[in-house]
Design a protein around this motif. Structure first.
Motif, PDB file in Angstrom:
ATOM      1  N   GLU A  72       0.830  -1.199   0.000  1.00  0.00           N
ATOM      2  CA  GLU A  72       0.000   0.000   0.000  1.00  0.00           C
ATOM      3  C   GLU A  72       0.871   1.259   0.000  1.00  0.00           C
ATOM      4  O   GLU A  72       0.643   2.199  -0.773  1.00  0.00           O
ATOM      5  CB  GLU A  72      -0.915   0.009   1.224  1.00  0.00           C
ATOM      6  CG  GLU A  72      -1.823   1.238   1.292  1.00  0.00           C
ATOM      7  CD  GLU A  72      -2.726   1.243   2.503  1.00  0.00           C
ATOM      8  OE1 GLU A  72      -3.596   2.136   2.577  1.00  0.00           O
ATOM      9  OE2 GLU A  72      -2.573   0.375   3.387  1.00  0.00           O
ATOM     10  N   LEU A  73       1.870   1.285   0.850  1.00  0.00           N
ATOM     11  CA  LEU A  73       2.769   2.424   0.927  1.00  0.00           C
ATOM     12  C   LEU A  73       3.527   2.607  -0.381  1.00  0.00           C
ATOM     13  O   LEU A  73       3.690   3.732  -0.877  1.00  0.00           O
ATOM     14  CB  LEU A  73       3.749   2.244   2.095  1.00  0.00           C
ATOM     15  CG  LEU A  73       4.688   3.410   2.417  1.00  0.00           C
ATOM     16  CD1 LEU A  73       3.900   4.683   2.700  1.00  0.00           C
ATOM     17  CD2 LEU A  73       5.581   3.047   3.606  1.00  0.00           C
ATOM     18  N   ALA A  74       3.982   1.488  -0.961  1.00  0.00           N
ATOM     19  CA  ALA A  74       4.714   1.549  -2.223  1.00  0.00           C
ATOM     20  C   ALA A  74       3.869   2.174  -3.327  1.00  0.00           C
ATOM     21  O   ALA A  74       4.321   3.067  -4.057  1.00  0.00           O
ATOM     22  CB  ALA A  74       5.159   0.139  -2.632  1.00  0.00           C
ATOM     23  N   GLY A  79       2.165   7.454  -6.474  1.00  0.00           N
ATOM     24  CA  GLY A  79       1.059   8.289  -6.943  1.00  0.00           C
ATOM     25  C   GLY A  79      -0.176   7.540  -7.376  1.00  0.00           C
ATOM     26  O   GLY A  79      -1.114   8.138  -7.913  1.00  0.00           O
ATOM     27  N   ALA A  80      -0.219   6.219  -7.139  1.00  0.00           N
ATOM     28  CA  ALA A  80      -1.374   5.423  -7.570  1.00  0.00           C
ATOM     29  C   ALA A  80      -2.508   5.499  -6.550  1.00  0.00           C
ATOM     30  O   ALA A  80      -2.288   5.790  -5.374  1.00  0.00           O
ATOM     31  CB  ALA A  80      -0.957   3.969  -7.759  1.00  0.00           C
ATOM     32  N   ASP A  81      -3.715   5.247  -7.009  1.00  0.00           N
ATOM     33  CA  ASP A  81      -4.855   5.064  -6.106  1.00  0.00           C
ATOM     34  C   ASP A  81      -4.824   3.618  -5.618  1.00  0.00           C
ATOM     35  O   ASP A  81      -4.526   2.700  -6.401  1.00  0.00           O
ATOM     36  CB  ASP A  81      -6.169   5.330  -6.834  1.00  0.00           C
ATOM     37  CG  ASP A  81      -6.288   6.773  -7.295  1.00  0.00           C
ATOM     38  OD1 ASP A  81      -5.895   7.671  -6.518  1.00  0.00           O
ATOM     39  OD2 ASP A  81      -6.756   6.995  -8.418  1.00  0.00           O
ATOM     40  N   VAL A 303      11.462  -2.404  -3.049  1.00  0.00           N
ATOM     41  CA  VAL A 303      11.285  -3.479  -4.036  1.00  0.00           C
ATOM     42  C   VAL A 303       9.870  -3.461  -4.599  1.00  0.00           C
ATOM     43  O   VAL A 303       9.661  -3.633  -5.810  1.00  0.00           O
ATOM     44  CB  VAL A 303      11.617  -4.851  -3.400  1.00  0.00           C
ATOM     45  CG1 VAL A 303      10.987  -5.994  -4.196  1.00  0.00           C
ATOM     46  CG2 VAL A 303      13.129  -5.043  -3.329  1.00  0.00           C
ATOM     47  N   ARG A 304       8.896  -3.212  -3.741  1.00  0.00           N
ATOM     48  CA  ARG A 304       7.510  -3.199  -4.220  1.00  0.00           C
ATOM     49  C   ARG A 304       7.216  -1.971  -5.067  1.00  0.00           C
ATOM     50  O   ARG A 304       6.414  -2.039  -6.002  1.00  0.00           O
ATOM     51  CB  ARG A 304       6.570  -3.371  -3.023  1.00  0.00           C
ATOM     52  CG  ARG A 304       6.575  -4.823  -2.551  1.00  0.00           C
ATOM     53  CD  ARG A 304       6.320  -5.089  -1.120  1.00  0.00           C
ATOM     54  NE  ARG A 304       6.540  -6.516  -0.850  1.00  0.00           N
ATOM     55  CZ  ARG A 304       6.852  -7.023   0.330  1.00  0.00           C
ATOM     56  NH1 ARG A 304       6.993  -6.226   1.381  1.00  0.00           N
ATOM     57  NH2 ARG A 304       7.040  -8.317   0.471  1.00  0.00           N
ATOM     58  N   MET A 305       7.874  -0.870  -4.787  1.00  0.00           N
ATOM     59  CA  MET A 305       7.773   0.297  -5.659  1.00  0.00           C
ATOM     60  C   MET A 305       8.354  -0.039  -7.032  1.00  0.00           C
ATOM     61  O   MET A 305       7.751   0.269  -8.064  1.00  0.00           O
ATOM     62  CB  MET A 305       8.512   1.489  -5.043  1.00  0.00           C
ATOM     63  CG  MET A 305       7.833   2.093  -3.822  1.00  0.00           C
ATOM     64  SD  MET A 305       8.783   3.432  -3.053  1.00  0.00           S
ATOM     65  CE  MET A 305       8.461   4.785  -4.223  1.00  0.00           C
TER      66      MET A 305
END
Length: 323
Positions: A72-74, A79-81, A303-305
């Motif tokens: 969620e944080l990534a 900038g995603a919803d 990594v998730r970003m």
């Protein structure tokens, strides 16, 4: 830092369902991008609008505060919803099937679907039913690719490479998708993997994955560069896998005495959450000189970003090519 090839400038897969099938170059591509975000996340301006206008759905059939929060944080930092869906608050509880859920979500036109499920192969099935990119956040005993990638990034930041290292993965191998993904990644990148666990927690035929198997911690940890402990997953155990938690710690829990067999600069890792006094002693887990457990959590966001950016951008490029 590691093996690079001509394929390393592009990630050709529509999804991230596992480490299996990724090349050294593709793994390096993700880690290089994640390193960029690791550095950015330590600055005052952690956000980007690179995925502005995109929608990321986190669909979790299993509880995991750490992984869900990290994804969620990534997504938000890019900038995603973000929409979080958990089984307890969804129609799944009312009997909605996995395919029904896939069809419903697909109608909402998300750009990425992050899925955690208790059944191996469930994430792959979902990926075949939706039009967006799918990221596996852990499926059954199969794989947990972003955990292996964040572990690899943490190792690379400290050791400068992922090849020619000796890595011991210790504990509940039998129930661990983390172990499987790490074995695949480390073998692909040219490291030597040892598994250390009681015989009841070693899966049959695991030696076919190119690992060495030990049942004695002192012997298995000898001259290791990395000591990766695993959580004892009592909730997945049916039957008697260990005599008692106390006996398990005595023989297979990481403490100072057992750690002394590894290299003096060996890193201590754990995917979390930790059972202190079961698989790892608190003194060892909190060793500021050797333990990188907290850094693993930090690298998880990076990594998730990286994976969200790479996969969603790929989908956008494909959509553009179709026009």
């Amino acid at each position: 830092m590691s093996v690079m090839g001509p394929e390393a400038d592009h990630y050709p897969h529509p999804h991230l369902l596992g480490i299996e099938g990724l090349t050294p170059g593709e793994i390096t591509l993700i880690l290089d991008r994640a390193q960029h975000y690791a550095e950015k996340n330590r600055t005052a301006d952690k956000t980007s609008n690179i995925l502005a206008g995109s929608t990321v759905v986190n669909l979790f059939y299993e509880n995991s505060t750490r992984t869900l929060t990290s994804f969620e944080l990534a997504a938000k930092r890019l900038g995603a919803d973000v929409i979080n869906m958990t089984v307890g608050t969804s129609s799944v509880k009312k009997g909605e099937t996995l395919i029904d859920t896939a069809m419903t979500l697909n109608a909402m036109n998300p750009d990425a679907l992050v899925v955690r499920h208790g059944d191996s192969g469930a994430v792959k099935l979902l990926s075949e039913k939706v039009n967006c990119t799918v990221l596996n956040a852990g499926d059954g005993r199969h794989e947990h690719p972003t955990q292996a990638l964040l572990d690899a990034l943490t190792i690379r930041r400290h050791k400068g490479r992922l090849h020619r290292l000796t890595v011991a993965i210790c504990g509940d191998i039998a129930h661990s998708r983390v172990a499987r993904s790490n074995i695949l990644l480390l073998n692909t990148m040219g490291s030597r993997v040892r598994l250390i666990a009681p015989p009841t927690l070693i899966p049959s035929k695991i030696d076919r994955m190119g690992v060495e198997i030990f049942h004695d911690m002192e012997e298995g940890l000898k001259d290791c560069d990395i000591v990766m402990m695993l959580r004892l997953q009592l909730e997945r155990m049916e039957g008697s896998f260990i005599p008692s938690v106390r006996e398990y710690f005595h023989f297979h829990g990481l403490d100072r005495a057992k750690l002394a067999n590894a290299k003096p600069d060996a890193l201590i890792m754990h995917p979390g959450p930790m059972n202190r006094g079961v698989e790892i002693d608190s003194e060892v887990a909190d060793d500021v000189e050797r333990s990188v457990i907290r850094e693993q959590v930090e690298m998880g966001v990076a990594v998730r970003m990286a994976t969200l950016e790479i996969l969603v951008q790929n989908q956008r490029n494909l959509a553009g090519d179709r026009k």
